[in-house]
Design a protein around this motif. Structure first.
Motif, PDB file in Angstrom:
ATOM      1  N   ASP A 236      76.932  -5.359  32.702  1.00  0.00           N
ATOM      2  CA  ASP A 236      77.920  -5.154  33.755  1.00  0.00           C
ATOM      3  C   ASP A 236      77.142  -4.571  34.938  1.00  0.00           C
ATOM      4  O   ASP A 236      76.825  -3.374  34.946  1.00  0.00           O
ATOM      5  CB  ASP A 236      79.014  -4.202  33.281  1.00  0.00           C
ATOM      6  CG  ASP A 236      80.116  -4.031  34.306  1.00  0.00           C
ATOM      7  OD1 ASP A 236      79.843  -4.183  35.510  1.00  0.00           O
ATOM      8  OD2 ASP A 236      81.246  -3.730  33.899  1.00  0.00           O
ATOM      9  N   ASN A 237      76.828  -5.415  35.904  1.00  0.00           N
ATOM     10  CA  ASN A 237      75.996  -4.969  37.020  1.00  0.00           C
ATOM     11  C   ASN A 237      76.687  -3.898  37.867  1.00  0.00           C
ATOM     12  O   ASN A 237      76.031  -3.017  38.411  1.00  0.00           O
ATOM     13  CB  ASN A 237      75.611  -6.161  37.891  1.00  0.00           C
ATOM     14  CG  ASN A 237      74.652  -7.100  37.185  1.00  0.00           C
ATOM     15  OD1 ASN A 237      73.851  -6.682  36.343  1.00  0.00           O
ATOM     16  ND2 ASN A 237      74.739  -8.381  37.500  1.00  0.00           N
ATOM     17  N   ALA A 238      77.992  -3.960  37.940  1.00  0.00           N
ATOM     18  CA  ALA A 238      78.722  -2.966  38.728  1.00  0.00           C
ATOM     19  C   ALA A 238      78.599  -1.570  38.124  1.00  0.00           C
ATOM     20  O   ALA A 238      78.637  -0.571  38.837  1.00  0.00           O
ATOM     21  CB  ALA A 238      80.188  -3.368  38.836  1.00  0.00           C
ATOM     22  N   LYS A 239      78.444  -1.527  36.808  1.00  0.00           N
ATOM     23  CA  LYS A 239      78.329  -0.237  36.109  1.00  0.00           C
ATOM     24  C   LYS A 239      76.889   0.080  35.721  1.00  0.00           C
ATOM     25  O   LYS A 239      76.636   1.110  35.097  1.00  0.00           O
ATOM     26  CB  LYS A 239      79.204  -0.238  34.855  1.00  0.00           C
ATOM     27  CG  LYS A 239      80.689  -0.353  35.142  1.00  0.00           C
ATOM     28  CD  LYS A 239      81.501  -0.300  33.850  1.00  0.00           C
ATOM     29  CE  LYS A 239      82.996  -0.367  34.135  1.00  0.00           C
ATOM     30  NZ  LYS A 239      83.804  -0.318  32.885  1.00  0.00           N
ATOM     31  N   ASN A 240      75.968  -0.824  36.056  1.00  0.00           N
ATOM     32  CA  ASN A 240      74.551  -0.629  35.685  1.00  0.00           C
ATOM     33  C   ASN A 240      74.417  -0.366  34.190  1.00  0.00           C
ATOM     34  O   ASN A 240      73.664   0.530  33.754  1.00  0.00           O
ATOM     35  CB  ASN A 240      73.926   0.519  36.474  1.00  0.00           C
ATOM     36  CG  ASN A 240      73.925   0.251  37.968  1.00  0.00           C
ATOM     37  OD1 ASN A 240      73.757  -0.889  38.406  1.00  0.00           O
ATOM     38  ND2 ASN A 240      74.143   1.288  38.748  1.00  0.00           N
ATOM     39  N   THR A 241      75.149  -1.129  33.411  1.00  0.00           N
ATOM     40  CA  THR A 241      75.216  -0.894  31.978  1.00  0.00           C
ATOM     41  C   THR A 241      74.982  -2.191  31.220  1.00  0.00           C
ATOM     42  O   THR A 241      75.471  -3.249  31.620  1.00  0.00           O
ATOM     43  CB  THR A 241      76.578  -0.296  31.595  1.00  0.00           C
ATOM     44  OG1 THR A 241      76.749   0.953  32.280  1.00  0.00           O
ATOM     45  CG2 THR A 241      76.677  -0.063  30.092  1.00  0.00           C
ATOM     46  N   VAL A 242      74.231  -2.077  30.126  1.00  0.00           N
ATOM     47  CA  VAL A 242      74.003  -3.192  29.225  1.00  0.00           C
ATOM     48  C   VAL A 242      74.653  -2.858  27.885  1.00  0.00           C
ATOM     49  O   VAL A 242      74.598  -1.697  27.438  1.00  0.00           O
ATOM     50  CB  VAL A 242      72.496  -3.451  29.035  1.00  0.00           C
ATOM     51  CG1 VAL A 242      72.261  -4.501  27.968  1.00  0.00           C
ATOM     52  CG2 VAL A 242      71.883  -3.896  30.341  1.00  0.00           C
ATOM     53  N   TYR A 243      75.242  -3.851  27.273  1.00  0.00           N
ATOM     54  CA  TYR A 243      75.945  -3.656  26.009  1.00  0.00           C
ATOM     55  C   TYR A 243      75.316  -4.487  24.913  1.00  0.00           C
ATOM     56  O   TYR A 243      74.724  -5.527  25.163  1.00  0.00           O
ATOM     57  CB  TYR A 243      77.412  -4.061  26.151  1.00  0.00           C
ATOM     58  CG  TYR A 243      78.145  -3.345  27.255  1.00  0.00           C
ATOM     59  CD1 TYR A 243      78.317  -3.943  28.503  1.00  0.00           C
ATOM     60  CD2 TYR A 243      78.666  -2.067  27.059  1.00  0.00           C
ATOM     61  CE1 TYR A 243      78.993  -3.281  29.516  1.00  0.00           C
ATOM     62  CE2 TYR A 243      79.338  -1.406  28.074  1.00  0.00           C
ATOM     63  CZ  TYR A 243      79.490  -2.019  29.299  1.00  0.00           C
ATOM     64  OH  TYR A 243      80.157  -1.358  30.302  1.00  0.00           O
ATOM     65  N   LEU A 244      75.484  -4.017  23.691  1.00  0.00           N
ATOM     66  CA  LEU A 244      75.123  -4.804  22.513  1.00  0.00           C
ATOM     67  C   LEU A 244      76.324  -4.781  21.581  1.00  0.00           C
ATOM     68  O   LEU A 244      76.610  -3.748  20.957  1.00  0.00           O
ATOM     69  CB  LEU A 244      73.883  -4.246  21.819  1.00  0.00           C
ATOM     70  CG  LEU A 244      73.382  -5.090  20.641  1.00  0.00           C
ATOM     71  CD1 LEU A 244      72.826  -6.440  21.152  1.00  0.00           C
ATOM     72  CD2 LEU A 244      72.304  -4.342  19.854  1.00  0.00           C
ATOM     73  N   GLN A 245      77.024  -5.889  21.523  1.00  0.00           N
ATOM     74  CA  GLN A 245      78.144  -6.036  20.603  1.00  0.00           C
ATOM     75  C   GLN A 245      77.603  -6.507  19.269  1.00  0.00           C
ATOM     76  O   GLN A 245      76.963  -7.560  19.203  1.00  0.00           O
ATOM     77  CB  GLN A 245      79.169  -7.043  21.141  1.00  0.00           C
ATOM     78  CG  GLN A 245      80.342  -7.277  20.214  1.00  0.00           C
ATOM     79  CD  GLN A 245      81.224  -6.057  20.054  1.00  0.00           C
ATOM     80  OE1 GLN A 245      81.538  -5.393  21.028  1.00  0.00           O
ATOM     81  NE2 GLN A 245      81.632  -5.776  18.820  1.00  0.00           N
ATOM     82  N   MET A 246      77.842  -5.737  18.242  1.00  0.00           N
ATOM     83  CA  MET A 246      77.301  -6.030  16.916  1.00  0.00           C
ATOM     84  C   MET A 246      78.460  -6.281  15.959  1.00  0.00           C
ATOM     85  O   MET A 246      79.270  -5.379  15.713  1.00  0.00           O
ATOM     86  CB  MET A 246      76.445  -4.866  16.420  1.00  0.00           C
ATOM     87  CG  MET A 246      75.328  -4.477  17.382  1.00  0.00           C
ATOM     88  SD  MET A 246      74.226  -3.214  16.727  1.00  0.00           S
ATOM     89  CE  MET A 246      75.338  -1.822  16.632  1.00  0.00           C
ATOM     90  N   ASN A 247      78.533  -7.494  15.455  1.00  0.00           N
ATOM     91  CA  ASN A 247      79.581  -7.877  14.509  1.00  0.00           C
ATOM     92  C   ASN A 247      78.966  -8.234  13.161  1.00  0.00           C
ATOM     93  O   ASN A 247      77.761  -8.466  13.063  1.00  0.00           O
ATOM     94  CB  ASN A 247      80.359  -9.082  15.047  1.00  0.00           C
ATOM     95  CG  ASN A 247      81.059  -8.791  16.354  1.00  0.00           C
ATOM     96  OD1 ASN A 247      81.472  -7.661  16.620  1.00  0.00           O
ATOM     97  ND2 ASN A 247      81.205  -9.804  17.195  1.00  0.00           N
TER      98      ASN A 247
END
Length: 115
Positions: free
Chosen positions: A72-83
């Motif tokens: 999310d570039n607006a939040k300067n955040t990278v996520y890792l969704q782990m299922n």
């Protein structure tokens, strides 16, 4: 400098899901690639997934189809969704920001998959 703060780790049962977050601050304009790595006890740190500034993604074979990296570039955040988590996913997960041959690591967050 780039500072990274990870969050979202915890204990989950096999088959469950978690979402890790990595918030970046500082000289974020430098960053070319953001990645998630993990290190299990007695093992070397390994790349789990990465995403470039252009949005290209790469995954380790062991997590393909189960994990998804996004940003999310607006939040300067990278996520890792782990299922569909497995006991062998248990490790400390680290976020890394890279630019050229340089990079910074976050402090890590523990993920434990156990019944």
């Amino acid at each position: 400098q780039v500072q990274l703060v990870e969050s979202g780790g915890g204990l989950v049962q096999p088959g469950g899901s978690l979402r890790l977050s990595c918030a970046a601050s500082g000289s974020i304009f430098r960053i070319n690639v953001m990645g998630w790595y993990r290190q299990a006890p007695g093992k070397e740190r390994e790349l789990v997934a990465s995403i470039t500034s252009g949005g290209s993604t790469n995954y380790a074979d062991s997590v393909t189809g189960r994990f998804t990296i996004s940003r999310d570039n607006a939040k300067n955040t990278v996520y890792l969704q782990m299922n569909s988590l497995k006991p062998e996913d248990t490790a400390v997960y680290y976020c890394k920001a890279s630019w050229g041959l340089l990079g910074n690591w976050g402090q890590g967050t523990q993920v434990t998959v156990s019944s």
